[in-house]
Motif scaffolding. Sequence first.
Motif, mmCIF file in Angstrom:
data_model
loop_
_atom_site.group_PDB
_atom_site.id
_atom_site.type_symbol
_atom_site.label_atom_id
_atom_site.label_comp_id
_atom_site.label_asym_id
_atom_site.label_seq_id
_atom_site.Cartn_x
_atom_site.Cartn_y
_atom_site.Cartn_z
ATOM 1 N N LEU A 116 10.022 6.748 0.851
ATOM 2 C CA LEU A 116 9.113 5.380 0.552
ATOM 3 C C LEU A 116 8.977 4.623 1.768
ATOM 4 C CD1 LEU A 116 7.346 3.674 -1.179
ATOM 5 C CD2 LEU A 116 9.668 2.639 -2.006
ATOM 6 N N LEU A 117 10.047 4.337 2.531
ATOM 7 C CA LEU A 117 10.024 3.709 3.881
ATOM 8 C C LEU A 117 9.311 4.562 4.889
ATOM 9 C CD1 LEU A 117 11.492 1.513 5.651
ATOM 10 C CD2 LEU A 117 13.069 3.160 6.345
ATOM 11 N N VAL A 118 9.556 5.949 4.943
ATOM 12 C CA VAL A 118 8.478 6.707 5.801
ATOM 13 C C VAL A 118 6.970 6.379 5.533
ATOM 14 C CG1 VAL A 118 7.868 9.061 6.853
ATOM 15 C CG2 VAL A 118 10.414 8.425 6.282
ATOM 16 N N ILE A 119 6.671 6.272 4.297
ATOM 17 C CA ILE A 119 5.338 6.556 3.858
ATOM 18 C C ILE A 119 4.835 4.939 4.155
ATOM 19 C CG2 ILE A 119 3.634 5.852 2.084
ATOM 20 C CD1 ILE A 119 5.355 8.286 0.780
ATOM 21 N N GLN A 120 5.620 3.863 4.240
ATOM 22 C CA GLN A 120 5.397 2.507 4.428
ATOM 23 C C GLN A 120 5.153 2.175 5.998
ATOM 24 O OE1 GLN A 120 8.447 0.494 2.273
ATOM 25 N NE2 GLN A 120 7.191 0.251 0.604
ATOM 26 N N VAL A 139 0.842 -1.166 0.027
ATOM 27 C CA VAL A 139 -0.079 0.023 0.009
ATOM 28 C C VAL A 139 0.888 1.342 0.085
ATOM 29 C CG1 VAL A 139 -1.680 1.203 1.432
ATOM 30 C CG2 VAL A 139 -1.935 -1.220 0.880
ATOM 31 N N GLY A 140 2.060 1.281 0.834
ATOM 32 C CA GLY A 140 2.819 2.309 0.764
ATOM 33 C C GLY A 140 3.669 2.540 -0.511
ATOM 34 N N SER A 141 4.171 1.612 -1.322
ATOM 35 C CA SER A 141 4.477 1.500 -2.518
ATOM 36 C C SER A 141 3.539 2.173 -3.524
ATOM 37 C CB SER A 141 5.064 0.269 -2.991
ATOM 38 O OG SER A 141 5.886 0.004 -2.359
ATOM 39 N N TYR A 142 2.296 1.574 -3.366
ATOM 40 C CA TYR A 142 1.237 2.132 -4.320
ATOM 41 C C TYR A 142 0.909 3.725 -3.871
ATOM 42 C CZ TYR A 142 -3.417 2.881 -6.442
ATOM 43 O OH TYR A 142 -4.341 3.238 -7.389
ATOM 44 N N LEU A 143 0.759 4.118 -2.610
ATOM 45 C CA LEU A 143 0.590 5.655 -2.438
ATOM 46 C C LEU A 143 1.725 6.382 -2.783
ATOM 47 C CD1 LEU A 143 -1.017 5.082 1.248
ATOM 48 C CD2 LEU A 143 -2.068 5.944 -1.126
ATOM 49 N N ALA A 144 3.002 6.094 -2.716
ATOM 50 C CA ALA A 144 3.841 6.669 -3.208
ATOM 51 C C ALA A 144 4.126 7.191 -4.497
ATOM 52 C CB ALA A 144 5.283 6.128 -2.719
ATOM 53 N N GLY A 145 3.889 6.022 -5.447
ATOM 54 C CA GLY A 145 3.448 6.023 -6.805
ATOM 55 C C GLY A 145 2.445 6.936 -7.208
ATOM 56 N N LEU A 146 1.299 6.943 -6.480
ATOM 57 C CA LEU A 146 0.249 7.739 -6.919
ATOM 58 C C LEU A 146 0.669 9.436 -6.896
ATOM 59 C CD1 LEU A 146 -2.903 6.480 -5.295
ATOM 60 C CD2 LEU A 146 -2.422 6.791 -7.591
ATOM 61 N N TYR A 195 6.245 9.636 -6.614
ATOM 62 C CA TYR A 195 7.576 9.319 -6.030
ATOM 63 C C TYR A 195 8.154 8.196 -6.949
ATOM 64 C CZ TYR A 195 11.074 8.189 -3.040
ATOM 65 O OH TYR A 195 12.632 7.523 -2.409
ATOM 66 N N HIS A 196 9.307 8.678 -7.586
ATOM 67 C CA HIS A 196 10.193 7.665 -8.407
ATOM 68 C C HIS A 196 11.595 8.032 -7.786
ATOM 69 C CE1 HIS A 196 6.535 6.744 -10.773
ATOM 70 N NE2 HIS A 196 6.586 7.915 -10.946
ATOM 71 N N ASN A 197 12.233 6.968 -7.173
ATOM 72 C CA ASN A 197 13.547 6.978 -6.575
ATOM 73 C C ASN A 197 14.609 7.290 -7.496
ATOM 74 O OD1 ASN A 197 15.659 7.265 -4.550
ATOM 75 N ND2 ASN A 197 15.736 4.885 -4.638
ATOM 76 N N ALA A 198 14.519 8.666 -8.316
ATOM 77 C CA ALA A 198 15.229 9.023 -9.380
ATOM 78 C C ALA A 198 16.707 9.463 -9.133
ATOM 79 C CB ALA A 198 14.680 10.366 -9.979
ATOM 80 N N GLY A 199 16.941 9.435 -7.681
ATOM 81 C CA GLY A 199 18.513 9.668 -7.327
ATOM 82 C C GLY A 199 19.287 8.225 -7.364
ATOM 83 N N GLY A 200 18.499 7.144 -7.179
ATOM 84 C CA GLY A 200 19.057 5.836 -7.078
ATOM 85 C C GLY A 200 19.459 5.437 -5.682
ATOM 86 N N GLY A 201 19.500 6.369 -4.535
ATOM 87 C CA GLY A 201 19.813 6.167 -3.250
ATOM 88 C C GLY A 201 18.941 5.311 -2.467
ATOM 89 N N PHE A 202 18.895 5.143 -1.347
ATOM 90 C CA PHE A 202 18.009 4.612 -0.409
ATOM 91 C C PHE A 202 16.642 5.508 -0.434
ATOM 92 C CE2 PHE A 202 15.981 3.417 3.600
ATOM 93 C CZ PHE A 202 16.199 2.011 3.301
ATOM 94 N N PRO A 203 15.497 4.765 -0.670
ATOM 95 C CA PRO A 203 14.307 5.272 -0.786
ATOM 96 C C PRO A 203 13.554 5.792 0.511
ATOM 97 C CG PRO A 203 13.881 3.274 -1.261
ATOM 98 C CD PRO A 203 15.750 3.441 -1.124
ATOM 99 N N TRP A 204 14.274 6.716 1.137
ATOM 100 C CA TRP A 204 13.789 7.243 2.887
ATOM 101 C C TRP A 204 12.479 7.497 2.786
ATOM 102 C CZ3 TRP A 204 16.413 5.516 6.608
ATOM 103 C CH2 TRP A 204 17.898 5.736 6.474
#
Length: 95
Positions: free
Chosen positions: A66-70, A45-52, A55-64
């Motif tokens: 996304l983790l907070v949303i989840q 659900v968190g991944s889906y909401l972030a996509g809505l 949010y796309h981890n364009a920098g390629g680093g750790f997706p902070w």
Amino acid sequence: MTVTGIISAIVVGLVIGALGRLVVPGRQHIPIWLTIVIGIVASFVGSYLAGLFGYHNAGGGFPWLLLVIQVVVAAIGVSLASGAYGRRRRGMLRR
């Protein structure tokens, strides 16, 4: 979502459930298996909401973000499940 994405979401979901349970104050009267299931669902659900929200981890680093949303979704799920599961268990003990 690819198979690798699904497997990684499940593995991350295990950690997300534990973090969500740690974020919620007080004692939660739910079994660990329910916490794990909540974490897996919160991961999806968190991944889906972030996509809505675009949010796309364009920098390629750790997706902070996304983790907070989840973790927030998992904390909400743990608190809801704790209230529902705790009420159900207490009602069974009174009878």
